[in-house]
Scaffold this active site. Structure first.
Site, PDB file in Angstrom:
ATOM      1  N   SER A  28       0.852  -1.201   0.000  1.00 55.03           N
ATOM      2  CA  SER A  28       0.000   0.000   0.000  1.00 55.03           C
ATOM      3  C   SER A  28       0.882   1.244   0.000  1.00 55.03           C
ATOM      4  O   SER A  28       2.031   1.198   0.455  1.00 55.03           O
ATOM      5  CB  SER A  28      -0.868  -0.002   1.261  1.00 55.03           C
ATOM      6  OG  SER A  28      -1.517   1.252   1.426  1.00 55.03           O
ATOM      7  N   TYR A  75      -1.794  -0.663  10.532  1.00 56.76           N
ATOM      8  CA  TYR A  75      -1.853  -1.014   9.096  1.00 56.76           C
ATOM      9  C   TYR A  75      -0.587  -0.524   8.380  1.00 56.76           C
ATOM     10  O   TYR A  75       0.052  -1.275   7.644  1.00 56.76           O
ATOM     11  CB  TYR A  75      -3.109  -0.398   8.476  1.00 56.76           C
ATOM     12  CG  TYR A  75      -3.315  -0.725   7.014  1.00 56.76           C
ATOM     13  CD1 TYR A  75      -3.747  -1.990   6.620  1.00 56.76           C
ATOM     14  CD2 TYR A  75      -3.083   0.226   6.018  1.00 56.76           C
ATOM     15  CE1 TYR A  75      -3.940  -2.293   5.269  1.00 56.76           C
ATOM     16  CE2 TYR A  75      -3.281  -0.069   4.675  1.00 56.76           C
ATOM     17  CZ  TYR A  75      -3.719  -1.329   4.308  1.00 56.76           C
ATOM     18  OH  TYR A  75      -3.902  -1.620   2.968  1.00 56.76           O
ATOM     19  N   LYS A  87       2.358  -2.837   6.438  1.00 56.34           N
ATOM     20  CA  LYS A  87       2.700  -2.685   5.020  1.00 56.34           C
ATOM     21  C   LYS A  87       4.154  -2.235   4.847  1.00 56.34           C
ATOM     22  O   LYS A  87       4.813  -2.594   3.867  1.00 56.34           O
ATOM     23  CB  LYS A  87       1.730  -1.706   4.355  1.00 56.34           C
ATOM     24  CG  LYS A  87       0.285  -2.208   4.297  1.00 56.34           C
ATOM     25  CD  LYS A  87       0.145  -3.518   3.514  1.00 56.34           C
ATOM     26  CE  LYS A  87      -1.306  -3.897   3.281  1.00 56.34           C
ATOM     27  NZ  LYS A  87      -1.448  -5.151   2.506  1.00 56.34           N
TER      28      LYS A  87
HETATM   29  P1  NAP Z   1     -11.143  -6.442   0.616  1.00 53.60           P
HETATM   30  O1  NAP Z   1     -12.145  -5.930  -0.357  1.00 53.60           O
HETATM   31  O2  NAP Z   1     -11.409  -6.291   2.066  1.00 53.60           O
HETATM   32  O3  NAP Z   1     -10.858  -7.988   0.283  1.00 53.60           O
HETATM   33  C1  NAP Z   1      -9.913  -8.692   1.053  1.00 53.60           C
HETATM   34  C2  NAP Z   1     -10.048 -10.173   0.793  1.00 53.60           C
HETATM   35  O4  NAP Z   1      -9.084 -10.833   1.638  1.00 53.60           O
HETATM   36  C3  NAP Z   1     -11.429 -10.705   1.190  1.00 53.60           C
HETATM   37  O5  NAP Z   1     -11.838 -11.700   0.307  1.00 53.60           O
HETATM   38  C4  NAP Z   1     -11.156 -11.295   2.578  1.00 53.60           C
HETATM   39  O6  NAP Z   1     -12.044 -12.341   2.924  1.00 53.60           O
HETATM   40  C5  NAP Z   1      -9.746 -11.841   2.389  1.00 53.60           C
HETATM   41  N1  NAP Z   1      -9.112 -12.030   3.701  1.00 53.60           N
HETATM   42  C6  NAP Z   1      -8.971 -11.116   4.685  1.00 53.60           C
HETATM   43  N2  NAP Z   1      -8.457 -11.703   5.775  1.00 53.60           N
HETATM   44  C7  NAP Z   1      -8.267 -13.006   5.457  1.00 53.60           C
HETATM   45  C8  NAP Z   1      -7.787 -14.126   6.174  1.00 53.60           C
HETATM   46  N3  NAP Z   1      -7.415 -14.030   7.455  1.00 53.60           N
HETATM   47  N4  NAP Z   1      -7.724 -15.317   5.563  1.00 53.60           N
HETATM   48  C9  NAP Z   1      -8.132 -15.444   4.269  1.00 53.60           C
HETATM   49  N5  NAP Z   1      -8.602 -14.433   3.552  1.00 53.60           N
HETATM   50  C10 NAP Z   1      -8.679 -13.222   4.129  1.00 53.60           C
HETATM   51  O7  NAP Z   1      -9.732  -5.759   0.389  1.00 53.60           O
HETATM   52  P2  NAP Z   1      -9.065  -5.121  -0.924  1.00 53.60           P
HETATM   53  O8  NAP Z   1      -9.344  -3.667  -0.911  1.00 53.60           O
HETATM   54  O9  NAP Z   1      -9.369  -5.928  -2.122  1.00 53.60           O
HETATM   55  O10 NAP Z   1      -7.520  -5.261  -0.521  1.00 53.60           O
HETATM   56  C11 NAP Z   1      -6.661  -6.218  -1.119  1.00 53.60           C
HETATM   57  C12 NAP Z   1      -5.238  -5.825  -0.813  1.00 53.60           C
HETATM   58  O11 NAP Z   1      -4.984  -4.499  -1.284  1.00 53.60           O
HETATM   59  C13 NAP Z   1      -4.893  -5.800   0.670  1.00 53.60           C
HETATM   60  O12 NAP Z   1      -3.589  -6.283   0.851  1.00 53.60           O
HETATM   61  C14 NAP Z   1      -4.954  -4.323   1.014  1.00 53.60           C
HETATM   62  O13 NAP Z   1      -4.162  -4.014   2.134  1.00 53.60           O
HETATM   63  C15 NAP Z   1      -4.413  -3.725  -0.259  1.00 53.60           C
HETATM   64  N6  NAP Z   1      -4.777  -2.329  -0.456  1.00 53.60           N
HETATM   65  C16 NAP Z   1      -6.078  -1.948  -0.500  1.00 53.60           C
HETATM   66  C17 NAP Z   1      -6.385  -0.614  -0.669  1.00 53.60           C
HETATM   67  C18 NAP Z   1      -7.812  -0.115  -0.703  1.00 53.60           C
HETATM   68  O14 NAP Z   1      -8.024   1.103  -0.578  1.00 53.60           O
HETATM   69  N7  NAP Z   1      -8.790  -0.972  -0.913  1.00 53.60           N
HETATM   70  C19 NAP Z   1      -5.353   0.335  -0.815  1.00 53.60           C
HETATM   71  C20 NAP Z   1      -4.037  -0.095  -0.783  1.00 53.60           C
HETATM   72  C21 NAP Z   1      -3.751  -1.424  -0.598  1.00 53.60           C
HETATM   73  P3  NAP Z   1     -13.273 -12.052   3.962  1.00 53.60           P
HETATM   74  O15 NAP Z   1     -13.996 -10.840   3.453  1.00 53.60           O
HETATM   75  O16 NAP Z   1     -14.054 -13.302   3.877  1.00 53.60           O
HETATM   76  O17 NAP Z   1     -12.611 -11.816   5.288  1.00 53.60           O
END
Ligand code: NAP
Length: 244
Positions: free
Chosen positions: A136, A149, A153
């Site tokens: 991130s 967080y 990261k």
């Molecule tokens: P998201 O919509 O919350 O999706 C996260 C996925 O990971 C969900 O399917 C969740 O499953 C799964 N997950 C979480 N904890 C888990 C665990 N303990 N075991 C197995 N699966 C797990 O998040 P996203 O926005 O797509 O984020 C994906 C990545 O991008 C992350 O690394 C995040 O830090 C990074 N990121 C996101 C953003 C943003 O603004 N969205 C910005 C920068 C970086 P459940 O829902 O079933 O728990």
């Protein structure tokens, strides 16, 4: 664009929602065979219906023992995307042990464990491979109420470099992508307040948040041989946030 991923076997964590789910779709469309790892069975059922042939693995990656049971014999994997993470937002003075343990358990420890399992197989087969860690912009800038967080990261960025150093001689490349806000479930939970969103947008030279596809494109590039000389990098997908 054909990225040469046809027939390669990829494992994506956090595949149930958001960036992970779209990454599975994109890899499937490129002809890769995909192992989709996530925590909620219903998400995986829907994903398999959308992408026939995807192998679902339902596990909570915060448990070392359950992860070993679920993935210890996952078989050959050429491409790994460590995407699963949690963003538990608390003011620094109110950070709890539970949030700290869960955040580091999922965002860092599981990355190490899954990468060990996968890279041991890559090394045994001698074929090399590529790993992308989804980090991130928060790894490199302090954001209010994101101390835990941001720390997970930041550690992930350094882990990416350390893995690249040790796994490079085995022809395994390890890179990170560092997105700005993306309006997934995680993004909406933390950035739906217009005033808060505006504060962030004003710091992004391109003036917008990232689309999921922007992040997926960067992940696929780093998985593919189009980036064959790139390892240990942290690639911003942030509209210039980290440049300012
Ligand atoms: P998201 O919509 O919350 O999706 C996260 C996925 O990971 C969900 O399917 C969740 O499953 C799964 N997950 C979480 N904890 C888990 C665990 N303990 N075991 C197995 N699966 C797990 O998040 P996203 O926005 O797509 O984020 C994906 C990545 O991008 C992350 O690394 C995040 O830090 C990074 N990121 C996101 C953003 C943003 O603004 N969205 C910005 C920068 C970086 P459940 O829902 O079933 O728990």
């Amino acid at each position: 664009m054909d990225l040469g991923l046809r027939g390669r076997r990829a494992l994506v964590t956090g595949a149930g929602k958001g960036i992970g789910r779209s990454t599975v779709h994109a890899l499937h469309a490129q002809g890769a065979r995909v192992v989709a790892v996530s925590r909620t069975q219903a998400d995986l059922d829907a994903l398999v219906a959308e992408c026939p042939g995807v192998e679902p693995v339902c596990v909570d990656l915060s448990s070392w023992e359950d992860t070993e049971r679920a993935l210890g014999r996952v078989g050959p994997v050429d491409l790994l995307v460590n995407n699963a993470a949690v963003a538990l937002i608390q003011p620094f003075l109110e950070v709890t042990k539970e949030a700290l343990d869960r955040s580091f358990g999922v965002n860092l420890r599981a990355v190490i464990q899954v990468s060990q399992i996968v890279s041991k197989g890559m090394i045994a087969r001698g074929a090399g491979g590529a790993i992308v860690n989804v980090s991130s912009q928060a790894s490199q800038r302090a954001l209010a109420n994101h101390s835990v967080y941001c720390s997970t990261k930041s550690a992930l960025d350094m882990l990416t470099k350390a893995m690249a150093l040790e796994l490079g001689p085995h022809k395994i490349r390890v890179n990170a992508v560092n997105p700005t806000v993306v309006m997934t479930a995680m993004g909406r939970a933390n950035w739906s307040d217009p005033q808060k969103a505006q504060g962030m947008l004003s710091r992004i030279p391109l003036g917008r948040f990232a689309e999921v596809e922007n992040v997926v494109d960067a992940i696929l590039f780093l998985l593919s041989d189009r980036s064959s000389m790139t390892t240990g990098s942290t690639l911003p997908v942030d509209g210039g946030f980290l440049a300012s």
